[in-house]
Design an enzyme around this catalytic site. Structure first.
Site: not given
Length: 491
Positions: A379-381
């Site tokens: 997850s790039r968040v």
């Protein structure tokens, strides 16, 4: 002196003249009041009909993606504009359409009804009801193709969207406004991940849209039955195209569903949309493109296949407070073949989205459910989509699990291990056992925090693996008892 009969005749003549004059005056006034209105319409003729596509002549001023009307309530979208003819993608049952039939311009683009009336309903991409709850009467309509929100109208993704799935919430967190891809081979539980996420939004003030793209009717019926059984249809709209529907209808399905979701987003609500799946969407667009004689590219897909998905997923965002602060979270699903994440469509969507949840068929066969491959999921968040207390207990979990998987592979060679390494292996096995979960049984966030806290403190290290499920349920029971006692004390 005129006689009485002559004077009576003169009076009759005068009354007739007055009546005629009055009638002529009425005609003159009506003529002046009437304004001739000319209703011009551009009408063409069907030149040929193929599988879901029609060639039309006689529409020289038709616009790109303009809606074209055919007999019997059939509509189509103008896709290719050539000087001699127009290629129209048909949006319905075209079996009765014949060469020579009329084709009329409508002067508008394809739109879909939106509004609160759609909540709890099952519809097709045209906004027509597919359930037995009667017709849908929405006062507002929105075009299915809309520009994504500008960058300055967006805010960073910072609020979590809890899926209720422990392995996802702990290691691959999803935020409101994020685009998180779900991918894996057939029958690995991709749809289950999405449905569990929808079920977990109960009482979370999140509006849900489930878009079934080219699915089997039996599979769609099963999903709807599961949503109804868990009370999720009370806040969910289902947009359906089946496998035997025309490719044009399958192509517009995700765009129509997104416009419905955007209506709620611009009302200031948080919205979750599931596209199940975009592999069928890409195949439908490939079929349309080949029928339209467009040049094929890699794997016979047209060159703009990336663009049709990017302009769709870019509409998912978290709006600024000035625009109501609503959000649209997208969970697109795609299918891989033989675990090939480097294929054309998977790589396209991986580059468009903010991360992916990869489901491994090997883990599925071993009974590790949900079969999320933590090493290939991201997850790039990241932790920004987690609560602070959750982030504190889950911060080192992914690293510990990755180290455990490396040690487990190393231990298969029969190497002698020291005490510390054996303890790491046993702890990792309990992490894997704690992260396993049955379908349609989402775990509340408070219970997840308590479980991960106990796991991090080593409370389960002495529990036999076979009893991990009982230990987890005992923890939940104790937590629920404490919660009830706390509420009683407050009263």
């Amino acid at each position: 002196m005129p006689s009485s009969s002559e004077s009576a005749g003169n009076e009759v003549d005068i009354s007739i003249d007055q009546a005629v004059e009055h009638a002529l005056g009425s005609v003159r006034s009506g003529t002046h009041a009437y304004e001739a209105k000319l209703d011009s319409s551009e009408v063409g003729r069907v030149k040929s009909v193929a599988t879901g596509v029609a060639k039309v002549t006689g529409l020289p001023a038709v616009g790109f993606e303009e809606l074209v009307a055919f007999p019997n309530g059939l509509f189509g979208i103008a896709f290719d504009l050539n000087p001699e003819e127009v290629s129209v993608v048909l949006l319905g049952n075209y079996w009765d359409l014949q060469t020579g039939d009329e084709a009329k311009r409508t002067g508008r683009v394809m739109d879909v009804p939106v509004g609160e009336e759609l909540i709890g309903r099952v519809i097709n991409p045209l906004g027509e009801a597919m359930d037995d709850k009667g017709p849908i009467n929405c006062a507002e309509r929105m075009p299915i193709e809309r520009a994504a929100a500008a960058i300055m109208d967006r805010t960073p993704v910072s609020e979590p969207l809890q899926t209720g799935i422990k392995v996802v919430d702990a290691m691959v967190p999803i935020g409101r406004g994020q685009r998180e891809l779900i991918l894996g081979d057939r029958q690995t539980g991709k749809t289950t991940i999405a449905i569990d996420t929808i079920i977990n939004q109960r009482d979370q003030n999140v509006q849900c849209i489930y878009c079934a793209i080219g699915q089997r009717a039996s599979a769609v019926a099963k999903v709807i039955a599961e949503l109804e059984a868990h009370g999720a249809m009370a806040y969910t709209t289902v947009v359906v195209t089946e496998g035997n529907d025309p490719p044009g209808l399958t192509y517009i399905a995700p765009y129509a569903a997104t416009s419905i979701a955007e209506y709620f987003m611009y009302q200031g609500k948080d919205v979750l949309i599931v596209y199940d799946d975009l592999t069928n969407h890409a195949r439908a667009y490939r079929e349309i493109s080949l029928l339209l004689r467009r040049p094929p590219g890699r794997e016979a897909f047209p060159g703009d296949i990336f663009y049709i998905h990017s302009r769709l997923l870019e509409r998912a965002t978290h709006l600024s407070d000035a625009l109501g602060g609503g959000s649209l979270t997208a969970l697109p699903i795609i299918e891989t073949e033989a675990q090939n994440m480097a294929a054309y469509i998977p790589t396209n969507l991986i580059s468009i989205t903010d991360g992916q949840v990869y489901l491994s068929p090997k883990l599925f066969e071993l009974g590790v459910l949900p079969a999320v491959d933590v090493g290939r999921s991201v997850s790039r968040v990241g932790g920004k989509a987690q609560r602070k207390d959750y982030r504190k207990v889950a911060g080192k979990l992914k690293l510990a699990y990755a180290q455990f998987e490396e040690l487990e592979s190393f231990a298969r060679f029969g190497t002698r291990l020291d005490t510390t390494t054996q303890a790491q292996l046993e702890h990792g096995k309990r992490i894997r056992a704690c992260l396993q979960q049955g379908e349609h049984a989402p775990v509340p966030i408070d219970a997840q925090i308590a479980l991960l806290q106990a796991l991090g403190d080593g409370k389960f290290d002495q529990v036999p693996l076979a009893d991990m499920g009982l230990a987890e349920q005992s923890l939940y029971s104790a937590l629920n008892a404490d919660t009830v006692d706390a509420r009683g004390a407050e009263r």
